[in-house]
Enzyme design. Structure first.
Site, short mmCIF file in Angstrom:
data_model
loop_
_atom_site.label_atom_id
_atom_site.label_comp_id
_atom_site.label_asym_id
_atom_site.label_seq_id
_atom_site.Cartn_x
_atom_site.Cartn_y
_atom_site.Cartn_z
N LYS A 1 0.85 -1.19 0.00
CA LYS A 1 0.00 0.00 0.00
C LYS A 1 0.89 1.23 0.00
O LYS A 1 1.70 1.43 0.91
CB LYS A 1 -0.92 0.02 1.22
CG LYS A 1 -1.85 1.24 1.20
CD LYS A 1 -2.44 1.50 2.56
CE LYS A 1 -2.98 2.92 2.59
NZ LYS A 1 -3.31 3.37 3.95
N GLY B 1 -7.52 9.43 10.53
CA GLY B 1 -7.64 9.54 11.98
C GLY B 1 -8.68 10.53 12.47
O GLY B 1 -8.84 10.72 13.67
N ALA C 1 -9.35 5.86 5.16
CA ALA C 1 -9.23 7.03 6.03
C ALA C 1 -10.56 7.72 6.26
O ALA C 1 -11.34 7.93 5.34
CB ALA C 1 -8.23 8.05 5.49
N GLY C 2 -10.79 8.08 7.52
CA GLY C 2 -11.93 8.90 7.90
C GLY C 2 -13.07 8.18 8.56
O GLY C 2 -13.95 8.80 9.17
N ASN D 1 -8.13 1.82 10.72
CA ASN D 1 -7.27 1.48 11.86
C ASN D 1 -7.74 2.21 13.11
O ASN D 1 -8.19 1.59 14.07
CB ASN D 1 -5.81 1.83 11.54
CG ASN D 1 -4.87 1.40 12.66
OD1 ASN D 1 -5.11 0.40 13.31
ND2 ASN D 1 -3.83 2.17 12.90
N THR D 2 -7.68 3.55 13.08
CA THR D 2 -8.00 4.33 14.27
C THR D 2 -9.43 4.09 14.76
O THR D 2 -9.67 4.05 15.97
CB THR D 2 -7.81 5.84 13.98
OG1 THR D 2 -6.53 6.04 13.39
CG2 THR D 2 -7.89 6.65 15.26
#
Length: 265
Positions: free
Chosen positions: A100, A161, A187-188, A209-210
């Site tokens: 990635k 994040g 993301a987001g 992830n976050t």
């Protein structure tokens, strides 16, 4: 649930998860297992996968025999850093090709530097890597990355994040409609409903992830995300009803219903 294909390999789970920000590798493993994910990202610059012999090795908790590892270039801000990082990953993982790419442009927002991303993608594809690429929600840039030869396009839904959810459904829809390779939101995502929306739009998958690691109960959130992705995909395949404004349509049919009279006799 129906499968999808990345770089010639079929996956039944459309949820991809990261390995950072957990309190330890034990929690990392538990959350990944609860998520049902088959592809797991690894930040080579931040995580030990064998380059540091004296530190705990993530691969002991997330074995390559069970998961498809996806080395990423988190923390890279230049073409040279990104390319060097993924060459190292290929060496550490015995010739592993699926990676990635992300080349960041701003440390505060972590927004991608698209000029550098395009240059790095071109180099990596020529070197035989199967490149999944983090990109802005610019449909033109997304198409250029596909034309370079990237195997999956990964536009942000909002900043990395941030947990702000899907802020750009129209741009994502344009990217999805024009892509011939898988499109995955990267993301987001903040909670389960965000993941569902991404799949309802027609995204092939979602990477997070976050949203899991920063939850009060990461393992339970990982389980929720698995169900959310499955629900969103099923809703997309089912085909939602048309939206209507001011066109009342009762849920139950009214034809043949016995009329009641309010007249006084």
């Amino acid at each position: 649930m129906d499968s999808f294909v990345i770089a010639g390999k079929s996956y039944s789970s459309r949820l991809l998860v990261g390995t950072g920000k957990y309190k330890d590798f034990t929690q990392t493993r538990a959350a990944i297992e609860a998520s049902g994910a088959q592809i797991v990202t690894v930040a080579i610059r931040r995580t030990n996968i064998g380059q540091n012999a004296d530190e705990p090795n993530l691969l002991d908790s997330v074995p390559p025999s069970k998961y498809t590892l996806l080395p990423n270039t988190a923390g890279c801000y230049t073409v040279d850093d990104a390319v060097r990082t993924l060459r190292l990953a290929r060496e550490l993982l015995d010739g592993h090709k699926l990676v990635k790419l992300e080349v960041l442009g701003d440390p505060r927002t972590l927004f991608p530097n698209m000029l550098e991303t395009l240059k790095a993608a071109e180099i990596l594809v020529k070197e035989g890597f199967d490149v999944m690429v983090y990109t802005s929600d610019d449909p033109i840039a997304a198409k250029q990355l596909e034309e370079i030869g990237c195997v999956a396009i990964m536009p942000l839904a909002s900043l990395i994040g941030s947990g702000m959810g899907i802020l750009n459904p129209w741009n994502l829809q344009i990217i999805i409609d024009n892509a011939k390779v898988p499109v995955l939101v990267d993301a987001g995502v903040g909670t389960a409903s965000d993941a569902t929306i991404a799949l309802e739009l027609g995204c092939d998958g979602v990477l997070m992830n976050t949203a899991i690691a920063a939850a009060k109960n990461p393992v339970l959130m990982a389980s929720a995300m698995r169900k959310a992705v499955e629900a969103g995909r099923e809703a997309y395949l089912a085909g939602r009803m048309a939206k209507k404004i001011y066109t009342a349509s009762p849920s139950s049919p009214v034809e043949g219903v016995i009329a009641t009279s309010t007249q006084q006799h």
